[in-house]
Scaffold this active site. Structure first.
Site, PDB file in Angstrom:
ATOM      1  N   ASP A  85       2.368  -8.125  -4.142  1.00  0.00           N
ATOM      2  CA  ASP A  85       2.232  -6.851  -5.314  1.00  0.00           C
ATOM      3  C   ASP A  85       1.653  -6.907  -6.330  1.00  0.00           C
ATOM      4  O   ASP A  85       0.893  -8.697  -6.400  1.00  0.00           O
ATOM      5  CB  ASP A  85       3.414  -6.205  -5.451  1.00  0.00           C
ATOM      6  N   TYR A 137      -4.233  -2.692  -8.856  1.00  0.00           N
ATOM      7  CA  TYR A 137      -4.625  -3.311  -7.815  1.00  0.00           C
ATOM      8  C   TYR A 137      -5.338  -1.095  -7.536  1.00  0.00           C
ATOM      9  O   TYR A 137      -6.436  -0.783  -6.931  1.00  0.00           O
ATOM     10  CB  TYR A 137      -4.122  -3.077  -6.761  1.00  0.00           C
ATOM     11  N   GLY A 138      -4.446   0.311  -8.074  1.00  0.00           N
ATOM     12  CA  GLY A 138      -4.997   0.910  -8.113  1.00  0.00           C
ATOM     13  C   GLY A 138      -5.720   2.026  -8.035  1.00  0.00           C
ATOM     14  O   GLY A 138      -5.976   2.999  -7.600  1.00  0.00           O
ATOM     15  N   THR A 189      -0.595   0.082  -2.167  1.00  0.00           N
ATOM     16  CA  THR A 189      -2.317   0.540  -2.291  1.00  0.00           C
ATOM     17  C   THR A 189      -3.031  -0.506  -1.651  1.00  0.00           C
ATOM     18  O   THR A 189      -3.894  -0.485  -0.449  1.00  0.00           O
ATOM     19  CB  THR A 189      -2.368   0.052  -3.861  1.00  0.00           C
ATOM     20  N   GLU A 235       4.248  -2.305 -16.327  1.00  0.00           N
ATOM     21  CA  GLU A 235       4.141  -3.702 -16.412  1.00  0.00           C
ATOM     22  C   GLU A 235       4.313  -4.064 -18.178  1.00  0.00           C
ATOM     23  O   GLU A 235       5.021  -5.229 -18.217  1.00  0.00           O
ATOM     24  CB  GLU A 235       2.468  -3.530 -15.374  1.00  0.00           C
ATOM     25  N   CYS A 268       4.416   4.651  -4.323  1.00  0.00           N
ATOM     26  CA  CYS A 268       4.828   2.840  -4.927  1.00  0.00           C
ATOM     27  C   CYS A 268       5.294   2.637  -5.433  1.00  0.00           C
ATOM     28  O   CYS A 268       6.314   3.184  -6.047  1.00  0.00           O
ATOM     29  CB  CYS A 268       3.379   3.555  -6.618  1.00  0.00           C
ATOM     30  N   THR A 269       5.342   0.941  -4.855  1.00  0.00           N
ATOM     31  CA  THR A 269       6.278   0.361  -5.672  1.00  0.00           C
ATOM     32  C   THR A 269       7.005   0.374  -7.092  1.00  0.00           C
ATOM     33  O   THR A 269       7.900  -0.566  -6.663  1.00  0.00           O
ATOM     34  CB  THR A 269       6.816  -1.096  -4.433  1.00  0.00           C
ATOM     35  N   HIS A 270       6.136   0.461  -7.726  1.00  0.00           N
ATOM     36  CA  HIS A 270       6.727   0.471  -9.345  1.00  0.00           C
ATOM     37  C   HIS A 270       7.098   2.123  -9.536  1.00  0.00           C
ATOM     38  O   HIS A 270       8.381   1.535  -9.989  1.00  0.00           O
ATOM     39  CB  HIS A 270       5.516   0.272 -10.206  1.00  0.00           C
TER      40      HIS A 270
HETATM   41  N1  DGL Z   1       2.588  -1.376  -6.575  1.00  0.00           N
HETATM   42  C1  DGL Z   1       1.528  -0.565  -5.518  1.00  0.00           C
HETATM   43  C2  DGL Z   1       1.697   0.461  -4.489  1.00  0.00           C
HETATM   44  O1  DGL Z   1       2.898  -0.088  -4.846  1.00  0.00           O
HETATM   45  C3  DGL Z   1       0.274  -0.831  -6.587  1.00  0.00           C
HETATM   46  C4  DGL Z   1      -0.043  -0.754  -8.195  1.00  0.00           C
HETATM   47  C5  DGL Z   1      -1.035  -1.289  -8.791  1.00  0.00           C
HETATM   48  O2  DGL Z   1      -1.415  -2.252  -8.664  1.00  0.00           O
HETATM   49  O3  DGL Z   1      -1.720  -0.097  -9.428  1.00  0.00           O
HETATM   50  O4  DGL Z   1       1.023   1.183  -4.779  1.00  0.00           O
END
Ligand code: DGL
Length: 261
Positions: A10, A42-43, A75, A151, A182-184
């Protein structure tokens, strides 16, 4: 039987919510988890940047000798899954926002899908939505800023204030389901549930794609004769960021998080 580890990545700690689910449902495997913290989030990046980074993470895991890669990031899946699959011979398991289970399991007319701006905008997700949301019940809610707060461990008042900014336009409305795309976001499930209780009509159920992704991992490993023969596997946590501060934070998060199975 194959005792090589399963690799998972991730942008940061979000995929730990998938890892904890995997440990619960498939405890016999060894897992290598890679958080690309040097490049998170990443998003808010361009598709080209996300593809480059996701290929780098996959290369790193492949070089570690994994037998399969779980892209524990919606993402990265949305932007890069085809590129990863075409470059690596390993089985690659992807994530997608759980809009299908949300539509199948919530009555009523309005489902909010919270995800990163990139996931909401990318054509892979748009195609999924066009396929399953025939009655246009899903409202996409891009959530810039949430990942950064999670984070940084600012999951109290700061997340609550950000949720108010992101969700207030739905205040007072009937909301029947909320997708954590989103996995967060499973890490702030209780903040989102509280927000929903205090601001929306109805009692929306929350949906994440983690258990579905792990079940797919199990199916793929079984079909390929790749399941481990161990009784209990191990976990290795790795990051492209500052190990001294990030690995202890990963360990804490992994210990605290209760997956929904
Ligand atoms: N945890 C990620 C997801 O599921 C992305 C988070 C990020 O880096 O923006 O989309």
């Amino acid at each position: 039987m194959d005792n090589r580890p399963v690799g998972m990545f991730d942008s940061g700690m979000g995929g730990l919510s998938v890892l904890k689910t995997a440990i619960a449902l498939l405890p016999s495997e060894d897992y290598i988890y890679f958080g690309d913290d040097a490049n998170a989030p990443y998003g808010t990046k361009t598709p080209e940047q996300i593809i480059d980074l996701a290929l780098g993470c996959s290369r790193f895991l492949a070089d570690e000798g994994v037998k399969a890669i779980v892209v524990a990031c919606n993402t990265a899946t949305s932007a890069a899954i085809n590129d990863i699959r075409s470059r690596f011979k390993l089985p690659v398991i992807s994530m997608e926002p759980a809009v299908k289970p949300a539509l199948e399991n919530s009555k009523g007319n309005r489902i909010l899908m919270m995800a990163t701006p990139a996931t909401c905008a990318l054509s892979r997700y748009q195609k999924l939505l066009n396929r399953v949301d025939v009655n246009h019940k899903v409202e996409n809610v891009p959530c810039p800023g949430l990942v950064e707060l999670i984070e940084a461990g600012r999951t109290g008042k700061d997340v609550d204030e950000r949720l108010l900014e992101l969700l207030c336009k739905y205040d007072g409305m009937q909301i029947d389901g909320i997708v954590l795309g989103c996995t967060h976001y499973p890490f702030i499930r209780s903040n989102i549930e509280r927000y929903a209780r205090e601001h929306f009509l109805g009692e929306p159920r929350l949906f994440d794609g983690n258990a579905g992704t792990v079940r797919q991992l199990i199916r793929v490993l079984k079909a390929g004769g790749l399941l481990s023969e161990k009784e209990k596997g191990s976990v290795r946590l790795l990051t492209s960021g500052n190990r001294a501060s990030i690995i202890p934070a990963f360990e804490r998060m992994l210990a605290q998080y209760e997956p929904v199975l």
